[in-house]
Every structure is written in structure tokens, then in C-alpha cells.
Design a protein around this motif. Structure first.
Motif, short mmCIF file in Angstrom:
data_model
loop_
_atom_site.label_atom_id
_atom_site.label_comp_id
_atom_site.label_asym_id
_atom_site.label_seq_id
_atom_site.Cartn_x
_atom_site.Cartn_y
_atom_site.Cartn_z
N ASP A 108 0.82 -1.21 0.00
CA ASP A 108 0.00 0.00 0.00
C ASP A 108 0.85 1.26 0.00
OD1 ASP A 108 -2.25 -1.56 0.03
OD2 ASP A 108 -2.58 -1.41 2.19
N GLN A 109 2.03 1.20 0.62
CA GLN A 109 2.90 2.37 0.74
C GLN A 109 3.89 2.49 -0.41
OE1 GLN A 109 4.76 2.02 4.57
NE2 GLN A 109 2.91 2.56 5.71
N ALA A 110 3.93 1.51 -1.29
CA ALA A 110 4.88 1.55 -2.40
C ALA A 110 4.62 2.75 -3.30
CB ALA A 110 4.79 0.26 -3.21
N THR A 111 5.68 3.35 -3.80
CA THR A 111 5.57 4.57 -4.58
C THR A 111 4.72 4.38 -5.83
OG1 THR A 111 7.74 5.31 -3.80
CG2 THR A 111 6.87 6.36 -5.78
N ASP A 112 4.95 3.29 -6.57
CA ASP A 112 4.20 3.09 -7.80
C ASP A 112 2.73 2.86 -7.55
OD1 ASP A 112 4.76 0.74 -6.55
OD2 ASP A 112 5.48 -0.33 -8.33
N VAL A 113 2.38 2.17 -6.46
CA VAL A 113 0.97 1.94 -6.12
C VAL A 113 0.30 3.25 -5.71
CG1 VAL A 113 -0.60 0.80 -4.51
CG2 VAL A 113 1.33 -0.47 -5.48
N ARG A 114 0.97 4.02 -4.86
CA ARG A 114 0.39 5.30 -4.43
C ARG A 114 0.26 6.27 -5.59
NH1 ARG A 114 3.82 7.22 0.67
NH2 ARG A 114 2.26 8.89 0.59
N LEU A 115 1.25 6.29 -6.49
CA LEU A 115 1.19 7.18 -7.64
C LEU A 115 0.05 6.81 -8.58
CD1 LEU A 115 2.51 9.51 -9.19
CD2 LEU A 115 4.00 7.84 -10.31
N SER A 116 -0.13 5.52 -8.82
CA SER A 116 -1.21 5.09 -9.71
C SER A 116 -2.57 5.39 -9.08
CB SER A 116 -1.07 3.60 -10.01
OG SER A 116 -1.18 2.82 -8.83
N ASN A 117 -2.70 5.22 -7.76
CA ASN A 117 -3.96 5.56 -7.09
C ASN A 117 -4.25 7.05 -7.16
OD1 ASN A 117 -4.67 2.95 -6.30
ND2 ASN A 117 -3.50 3.05 -4.42
N ALA A 118 -3.22 7.86 -6.93
CA ALA A 118 -3.39 9.31 -6.98
C ALA A 118 -3.78 9.76 -8.38
CB ALA A 118 -2.10 10.01 -6.53
N LEU A 119 -3.14 9.17 -9.39
CA LEU A 119 -3.45 9.53 -10.77
C LEU A 119 -4.89 9.17 -11.12
CD1 LEU A 119 -2.30 10.65 -13.41
CD2 LEU A 119 -1.59 8.33 -14.01
N ALA A 120 -5.34 8.02 -10.63
CA ALA A 120 -6.72 7.59 -10.89
C ALA A 120 -7.71 8.55 -10.24
CB ALA A 120 -6.93 6.17 -10.38
N TRP A 121 -7.43 8.98 -9.01
CA TRP A 121 -8.34 9.91 -8.32
C TRP A 121 -8.35 11.29 -8.99
CZ3 TRP A 121 -12.12 8.75 -5.21
CH2 TRP A 121 -12.06 7.59 -4.46
N VAL A 122 -7.18 11.78 -9.37
CA VAL A 122 -7.11 13.07 -10.05
C VAL A 122 -7.88 13.03 -11.36
CG1 VAL A 122 -5.57 14.69 -11.22
CG2 VAL A 122 -4.96 13.81 -8.98
N CYS A 123 -7.69 11.93 -12.10
CA CYS A 123 -8.41 11.77 -13.37
C CYS A 123 -9.91 11.72 -13.14
CB CYS A 123 -7.92 10.52 -14.08
SG CYS A 123 -8.63 10.28 -15.72
N SER A 124 -10.33 11.10 -12.06
CA SER A 124 -11.76 11.02 -11.74
C SER A 124 -12.34 12.40 -11.50
CB SER A 124 -11.97 10.13 -10.51
OG SER A 124 -11.52 8.82 -10.74
N VAL A 125 -11.61 13.23 -10.75
CA VAL A 125 -12.08 14.59 -10.47
C VAL A 125 -12.14 15.42 -11.75
CG1 VAL A 125 -11.54 16.73 -9.26
CG2 VAL A 125 -11.23 14.54 -8.10
N VAL A 126 -11.11 15.31 -12.58
CA VAL A 126 -11.09 16.05 -13.86
C VAL A 126 -12.24 15.61 -14.75
CG1 VAL A 126 -9.78 16.46 -15.96
CG2 VAL A 126 -8.61 16.48 -13.76
N ALA A 127 -12.45 14.29 -14.82
CA ALA A 127 -13.55 13.77 -15.63
C ALA A 127 -14.89 14.27 -15.12
CB ALA A 127 -13.51 12.25 -15.64
N LEU A 128 -15.03 14.33 -13.80
CA LEU A 128 -16.28 14.80 -13.20
C LEU A 128 -16.53 16.27 -13.56
CD1 LEU A 128 -18.65 14.25 -11.26
CD2 LEU A 128 -17.16 14.96 -9.38
N VAL A 129 -15.50 17.08 -13.46
CA VAL A 129 -15.65 18.51 -13.73
C VAL A 129 -15.91 18.76 -15.21
CG1 VAL A 129 -14.48 20.74 -13.70
CG2 VAL A 129 -14.27 19.20 -11.74
N VAL A 130 -15.07 18.17 -16.08
CA VAL A 130 -15.21 18.38 -17.52
C VAL A 130 -16.55 17.85 -18.02
CG1 VAL A 130 -14.27 17.80 -19.78
CG2 VAL A 130 -12.73 18.41 -17.91
N GLY A 131 -16.88 16.62 -17.59
CA GLY A 131 -18.16 16.05 -18.00
C GLY A 131 -19.34 16.86 -17.48
N GLY A 132 -19.22 17.36 -16.24
CA GLY A 132 -20.28 18.16 -15.67
C GLY A 132 -20.49 19.47 -16.41
N ILE A 133 -19.39 20.10 -16.84
CA ILE A 133 -19.49 21.36 -17.60
C ILE A 133 -20.15 21.11 -18.94
CG2 ILE A 133 -18.15 23.15 -18.76
CD1 ILE A 133 -16.15 22.98 -16.48
N GLY A 134 -19.75 20.03 -19.61
CA GLY A 134 -20.37 19.70 -20.89
C GLY A 134 -21.85 19.41 -20.73
#
Length: 383
Positions: free
Chosen positions: A245-271
Motif C-alpha cells: 500500500d505504501q509503495a511509490t508506484d501503487v500510491r502514484l497510480s492511485n493518486a493519478l486515478a483519483w485526479v483523473c476522476s475529479v477532472v472527468a467529473l468537472v469536464v463532463g459536468g461542464i459539458g
């Protein structure tokens, strides 16, 4: 006309606009699906590698979460092996390097001792396992062998030095299958890291009364070790799941997935917001007529919200399918084969199913409020 008939009619009578809106949602959901699926698969694969070897604790350098940057001296291994309730200890030196042959990705190469469980527990499907007297010999995972198009008896270059392939092993998953294993001393010499390892894997005895409590005691004991001068040795023992859980690659991939989710939510919501606002403006007189024949404000608002949710649902289906196709393509690509699993987790589909309604709610709430506040007479006079 029934409520849901009106919803369907309004969505499908402007097919191009509805398709483009659903497509914008699909792009966001597809990106989230592929990234979240990759993050979940990466964490699961890393956990399986350790669990398959029955590893209870992983010891690395303190304040380090990536074993590639961990640097330990192998003379600590006898002290670890002498601890109570410890059944076995395996030392591993891990480096990411190129194996030549046109490989564009860094390949994990593990240096391990042939007489320790990390190697002895491997499933050899061709050739043989490493022996104690082997030098410049290598074991290749099945996926890595296919990527390099090699076979037992041939050689492969590691850091410009030739290693003979003596065996092929089948890993517990794609992550392990895409690695190479060489004798520990060979990798230490090759990387100029004499006497150093990246981590120690500790396997506890099987017949422990309270495995969790004993594991915690060992962690405290190892983390507090000092040398003869009283200086901390800088070791950190961590349970396998916590280490992953604390490994850098796992944490980075999780963070990237969450950031992408927020961006998708905002962009999709605006459209979605833009589409539904245009729909309300174009249908002002229609909404006024509905209000005049007895539709309540709440029902008019729900009409707009349901239309937005229908568009989001269509986008979610297209996005999940698109994300799965992308994952499948990456799993079969020569450059990422062995690093991406083609399986789509049910949890990922659930996440996409929750993201899409959020987009519809974000983009449909304000237009719904605007439509519900229209006065019937003013709406009917609207040009």
C-alpha cells in the motif's frame, strides 16, 4: 404522455447533440476506468507476489517506500534469521534495467540466492532452477521470454553483460512473469553494490498462536535495532499488505486515478451543464405548456435531471466498453505486454457507475432549477 416517454423523446430528438454529450462523458469514464483498473491491478499483483511466497514482513531502509531506492547491508540477514518465530529470511537486490533486444521498458531484475525460498519456491516450466555455483546465469519469466523471443540455452544482455538463460519460470501473475532473476552476487558485481540488498523478506513459522501480535513485536524490535555505538541501523519492518500500500508506484497510480476522476467529473459536468442549459432555453415554450397543463415545479425539474442522467448512463456504458477495449489493447501491446492485466474488475465498473450519475447531477441541477422556476405565461410568450 407519460413522464419517461417525454424524457426519451427529448434526449433522442436532438441525436447529434445528445451523442456528443454522451461521448464527452464516455471519454472521461473510459479514462477513469482504464486508470483505476490499472491501479487496482497493480496493487493486487504486487500483493500476490509476496503472498505466493508466504512473506509476512518486508524489511527495507527506513523512510524509504520504494525498494529500488532501498539500500541495506546483507550482513543484517543472520541477525534477522535468529529472531524468535522467524522460519526463513530471503535477501533480494532489485534493479530496473534494459535487457537489450530492442526493449524500450525498464525490466525488473532481481538478484537472489539460489538456496533461499525466493528462488526455491519458483515454478520452473522449462530448463532448470539456479544453482549455488551458477555465474552469469538468468531465469526469465514466461511473459518476458515471449517479449524477448528467446529460449533456454540462449543468452540475454543485462547492462551489456551476457547472461545464459538456464530456466523459465511461471510467475503468480503478469507482474512477476515480466521479471528476470540472477544470482545475488552477479547483480551486486554488475551494479557495483557489493554486500548490498534492497530488501529482506521474512517468513514466520506456521504454528504461531497469535500471528498478528508476534508480527507487531518483531516490527518494533527490528525498527529499534542499533549498532555498537548506539546509532540506529535504519531498518523498517512492514507487513506485506502495508508495504504494498505504501509503495511509490501503487500510491502514484492511485493518486493519478483519483485526479483523473475529479477532472472527468468537472469536464463532463461542464459539458452536461452546457447541453442542458441549451435544452431548457430551446424548450422554454414547451416547458411553459407543461406547467400550464398542470405539471408541478418539482416534476419539471426532475424531467431535466432525468434527461441528464440518461445521457450520463449512455456515456457510462460507452466509457466502460471503451476503457475495457483500451486495457485489452495495452495488455496485448508489445511495449506493455506483461504489465497490464486485461481483466476488468467489478469494483472498477461500480466506480464508473457511480461517477456517471455524479456527472449528470452536476450538469443537470442548475438547468433543472432554472426550468422549474419558469412562469407558465412568461414561458409561453417566450420567442
Amino acid at each position: 404522455m407519460r413522464f419517461f416517454d417525454v424524457v426519451l423523446k427529448n434526449v433522442f430528438r436532438r441525436r447529434v447533440r445528445s451523442f456528443l454529450t454522451a461521448l464527452s462523458v464516455a471519454v472521461g469514464v473510459g479514462a477513469v476506468t482504464s486508470l483505476v483498473s490499472f491501479a487496482v491491478g497493480l496493487k493486487r499483483a504486487a500483493t500476490e507476489v509476496y503472498q505466493n511466497r508466504d512473506v509476512d514482513l518486508v524489511v527495507i531502509r527506513a523512510a524509504v517506500v520504494d525498494r529500488l531506492t532501498s539500500n541495506l547491508y546483507e550482513n543484517a540477514q543472520p541477525r534477522l534469521a535468529a529472531l524468535p518465530h522467524v522460519a526463513a529470511v530471503a535477501a533480494t537486490l532489485t534493479e530496473t534495467t534494459s535487457l537489450g533486444e530492442g526493449s524500450l521498458l525498464g525490466i525488473p531484475v532481481h538478484g537472489q540466492r539460489p538456496d533461499e525460498f525466493a528462488i526455491k519456491d519458483l515454478t520452473i516450466i522449462a530448463g532448470r532452477n539456479l544453482a549455488n555455483d551458477d555465474t552469469n546465469c538468468v531465469l526469465l519469466g514466461q511473459q518476458l521470454l515471449e517479449m524477448l523471443d528467446k529460449r533456454v540455452g540462449q543468452t540475454v544482455d543485462i547492462e551489456s553483460q551476457s547472461f545464459r538463460i538456464v530456466g523459465i519460470f511461471k510467475g503468480v501473475n503478469l507482474m512477476e512473469d515480466a521479471t528476470a532473476i540472477v544470482p545475488l552476487t552477479d547483480l551486486q558485481t554488475l551494479m557495483d553494490r557489493a554486500g548490498q540488498v534492497s530488501e529482506f523478506e521474512i517468513r514466520l513459522a506456521n504454528d504461531l498462536p497469535d500471528r498478528s501480535a508476534i508480527s507487531q513485536q518483531l516490527q518494533t524490535q527490528i525498527n529499534g535495532w542499533q549498532d555498537e555505538s548506539g546509532k540506529p541501523l535504519g531498518l523498517k519492518a512492514t507487513p506485506t499488505q502495508e508495504f504494498v500500500d505504501q509503495a511509490t508506484d501503487v500510491r502514484l497510480s492511485n493518486a493519478l486515478a483519483w485526479v483523473c476522476s475529479v477532472v472527468a467529473l468537472v469536464v463532463g459536468g461542464i459539458g452536461m451543464l452546457n447541453t442542458m442549459l441549451m435544452a431548457v432555453l430551446e424548450r422554454t415554450r414547451e416547458i411553459g405548456l407543461l406547467r400550464a397543463i398542470g405539471w408541478q415545479r418539482r416534476r419539471v425539474g426532475l424531467l431535466i435531471v432525468f434527461e441528464a442522467q440518461l445521457l450520463s448512463a449512455i456515456g457510462a456504458v460507452l466509457g466502460v466498453l471503451g476503457g475495457w477495449i483500451l486495457i485489452l489493447a495495452l495488455s496485448r501491446s508489445h511495449y506493455s505486454q506483461g504489465l497490464v492485466s486485461p481483466n476488468l474488475s467489478p469494483w472498477v465498473v461500480l466506480w464508473a457507475a457511480l461517477l456517471a450519475p455524479a456527472v449528470g447531477l452536476l450538469g443537470g441541477t442548475y438547468p433543472a432549477l432554472r426550468a422549474s422556476r419558469l412562469q407558465p405565461m412568461e414561458a409561453l410568450r417566450y420567442e
